[in-house]
Design an enzyme around this catalytic site. Structure first.
Site, short mmCIF file in Angstrom:
data_model
loop_
_atom_site.label_atom_id
_atom_site.label_comp_id
_atom_site.label_asym_id
_atom_site.label_seq_id
_atom_site.Cartn_x
_atom_site.Cartn_y
_atom_site.Cartn_z
N ARG A 291 46.98 88.85 18.84
CA ARG A 291 46.22 87.70 18.37
C ARG A 291 44.92 87.46 19.33
O ARG A 291 45.13 86.96 20.59
CB ARG A 291 46.89 86.26 18.42
CG ARG A 291 48.12 86.44 17.34
CD ARG A 291 48.84 84.91 17.38
NE ARG A 291 50.07 85.10 16.50
CZ ARG A 291 49.95 85.20 14.92
NH1 ARG A 291 48.89 84.95 14.45
NH2 ARG A 291 51.10 85.30 14.31
N ASP B 118 53.64 84.67 5.71
CA ASP B 118 53.42 83.21 5.19
C ASP B 118 52.91 83.15 3.87
O ASP B 118 53.38 82.08 3.07
CB ASP B 118 52.50 82.51 6.00
CG ASP B 118 52.84 82.51 7.44
OD1 ASP B 118 53.98 82.45 7.81
OD2 ASP B 118 51.80 81.92 8.27
N GLN C 132 63.11 86.38 11.41
CA GLN C 132 62.55 86.39 10.13
C GLN C 132 61.58 87.64 10.07
O GLN C 132 61.39 88.13 8.78
CB GLN C 132 61.80 85.13 10.05
CG GLN C 132 62.73 83.82 9.72
CD GLN C 132 62.15 82.56 9.96
OE1 GLN C 132 61.43 82.04 9.05
NE2 GLN C 132 61.87 82.07 11.25
N ARG C 133 60.95 88.03 10.90
CA ARG C 133 59.81 88.82 10.72
C ARG C 133 60.17 90.19 10.97
O ARG C 133 59.31 91.09 10.99
CB ARG C 133 58.65 88.33 11.71
CG ARG C 133 57.22 88.28 11.33
CD ARG C 133 56.18 87.62 11.91
NE ARG C 133 55.95 88.08 13.15
CZ ARG C 133 55.30 87.41 14.22
NH1 ARG C 133 54.50 86.21 13.74
NH2 ARG C 133 55.15 87.86 15.31
N HIS D 124 61.94 84.63 15.28
CA HIS D 124 61.29 85.96 14.99
C HIS D 124 62.26 86.73 14.17
O HIS D 124 61.94 87.82 13.94
CB HIS D 124 60.54 86.47 16.16
CG HIS D 124 59.54 85.89 16.50
ND1 HIS D 124 59.28 84.64 17.27
CD2 HIS D 124 58.12 85.98 16.42
CE1 HIS D 124 58.09 84.33 17.61
NE2 HIS D 124 57.38 85.02 17.11
N ARG E 47 80.94 70.59 0.28
CA ARG E 47 81.27 70.86 1.67
C ARG E 47 80.18 71.14 2.85
O ARG E 47 80.49 70.94 3.92
CB ARG E 47 82.51 71.72 1.59
CG ARG E 47 83.69 71.35 0.99
CD ARG E 47 84.80 72.40 0.73
NE ARG E 47 84.96 73.12 2.01
CZ ARG E 47 86.11 74.13 2.16
NH1 ARG E 47 86.33 74.43 0.56
NH2 ARG E 47 86.23 74.59 3.08
N HIS E 48 79.09 71.21 2.08
CA HIS E 48 78.10 71.63 3.25
C HIS E 48 76.63 71.50 2.56
O HIS E 48 76.68 71.50 1.20
CB HIS E 48 78.01 73.19 3.70
CG HIS E 48 77.67 74.16 2.26
ND1 HIS E 48 79.02 74.89 1.87
CD2 HIS E 48 76.83 74.20 1.63
CE1 HIS E 48 78.60 75.36 0.65
NE2 HIS E 48 77.19 75.04 0.57
N ARG F 1 76.37 79.39 5.93
CA ARG F 1 77.06 78.71 4.88
C ARG F 1 78.54 78.52 5.12
O ARG F 1 79.25 77.62 4.93
CB ARG F 1 76.54 79.27 3.48
CG ARG F 1 77.39 78.28 2.24
CD ARG F 1 77.08 78.85 1.10
NE ARG F 1 75.64 78.38 0.61
CZ ARG F 1 74.67 79.27 0.59
NH1 ARG F 1 74.75 80.64 0.76
NH2 ARG F 1 73.44 78.76 0.17
N ARG G 207 50.99 104.22 6.29
CA ARG G 207 51.38 105.45 5.83
C ARG G 207 50.80 105.64 4.40
O ARG G 207 50.03 106.82 4.56
CB ARG G 207 52.97 105.47 5.64
CG ARG G 207 53.63 106.77 4.55
CD ARG G 207 55.03 106.34 4.32
NE ARG G 207 55.36 107.52 3.90
CZ ARG G 207 55.50 107.63 2.31
NH1 ARG G 207 55.09 106.64 1.61
NH2 ARG G 207 56.15 108.70 1.67
#
Ligand code: F6P
Length: 318
Positions: A71, A126, A250-251, A248, A213-214, A153, A20
């Site tokens: 790719r 990355d 995450q992306r 994915h 606890r975790h 959590r 943009r």
């Protein structure tokens, strides 16, 4: 000038914001902007689409890339790149902006060596591109990881479990380290260094002894898989260890304000460089300033992971 834009490799949230900004800045300078579909592949098997101000409306807040990506490993062949150069010449393009990570910028460098006026913009979750402090998409990906771990959590704490969370990063621990520091992870496992399970075991025993606890262990995908790590940890500690691969998730999603702002700054500088007749450069964010570095230097190696952040995360989680 006729300026072409392509996005290549793994998509990164903020690529659309950059497209943009390239289009709107370019139009303001009376250039014609063209979108190449599916990255470098589109230089051979696609055709350019005119990008007008309205073409890039309502994409600022979306992840992915409106130009699509691929790719395209064939691009490593010189003969294939020469066909791409021919296409750009036939289409009458006077400049090309490539958005992508290490592999894509290497492709951009090769095109510049073949005489194409190219400017690169670092875009990869990355954040492992040399010469630049930042690459588009990293902040959104880190925030996506943090949001997922914050949810995990609650259940980890309720069951007093250890969770091993696998994040992206095939060659780089940048995402794992940033997320580990932001989430209070007990251990961060990355491809850049060997993993000492004795130390991790001692750290987990220590935190459980003080009543925690975790526990979280973050593993970058290039350093191993979460299931194997969880089995190793469970075997050593006797605690239940669950594993999650965020993949994915995450992306995708809306880019953070930081990614939108950085995208605008990268794009604006790319346009300025093309206007000045410069080429073979990557826009690099360095100490809050947009500079230009030779693409050659940007693709010569990988940026090192911030190991001091990793150490800090491990101290803070004790
Ligand atoms: O380079 C970005 C990245 O998300 C890496 O972290 C990951 O290893 C890779 O892409 C995954 O690629 P793909 O979506 O093609 O599987």
């Amino acid at each position: 000038m006729n300026l072409a834009i392509l996005t290549s490799g793994g998509d990164a949230p903020g690529m659309n914001a950059a497209i943009r900004a390239l289009v709107r800045s370019g139009l303001a300078k009376n250039h014609s902007l063209w979108g190449i579909p599916r990255g470098f592949e589109g230089l051979l098997r696609g055709s350019p689409t005119p990008l007008l101000a309205a073409s890039v409306a309502n994409i600022l807040m979306t992840g992915g890339t409106m130009l699509r990506t691929s790719r395209f490993v064939e691009f490593q062949q010189e003969a294939v790149r020469l066909q791409a150069v021919q296409s750009l010449n036939q289409w009458g393009m006077n400049g090309l902006v490539v958005l992508g990570g290490n592999g894509s910028l290497a492709g951009a460098y090769e095109l510049s060596q073949a005489g194409v006026p190219v400017i690169g913009i670092p875009a990869s979750i990355d954040n492992d591109i040399a010469e630049t402090d930042y690459s588009i998409g990293f902040d959104t990906a880190v925030n996506n990881i943090v949001a997922s771990i914050d949810k995990i959590r609650d259940t980890a704490s309720a069951h007093e479990r250890i969770f091993v969370v696998q994040v992206m990063g095939n060659h780089s621990g940048n995402l794992a380290i940033a997320a580990g520091l932001a989430c209070g992870a007990e251990a961060i496992i990355i491809p850049e260094c060997l993993t000492d399970y004795d130390i991790i075991e001692e750290r987990l025993r220590h935190t459980y002894a003080r009543g925690k606890r975790h526990s979280f262990i973050i593993v970058a995908e290039g350093a191993g898989d979460a299931q194997t790590v969880a089995q190793e940890i469970a075997g050593r500690t006797g605690h239940e260890a669950k594993w999650v691969v965020l993949g994915h998730t995450q992306r995708g999603g809306p880019p953070t304000a930081r990614d939108r702002i950085m995208a605008a700054l990268f794009a604006n500088t790319a346009l300025q460089l093309l206007d000045q007749g410069q080429q073979g450069l990557m826009v690099a964010a360095q100490a809050e300033t947009m500079n230009a570095v030779p693409l050659k230097d940007a693709v010569a190696g990988h940026k090192t992971a911030p190991m001091h952040w990793k150490s800090l995360a491990e101290i803070l989680a004790r």
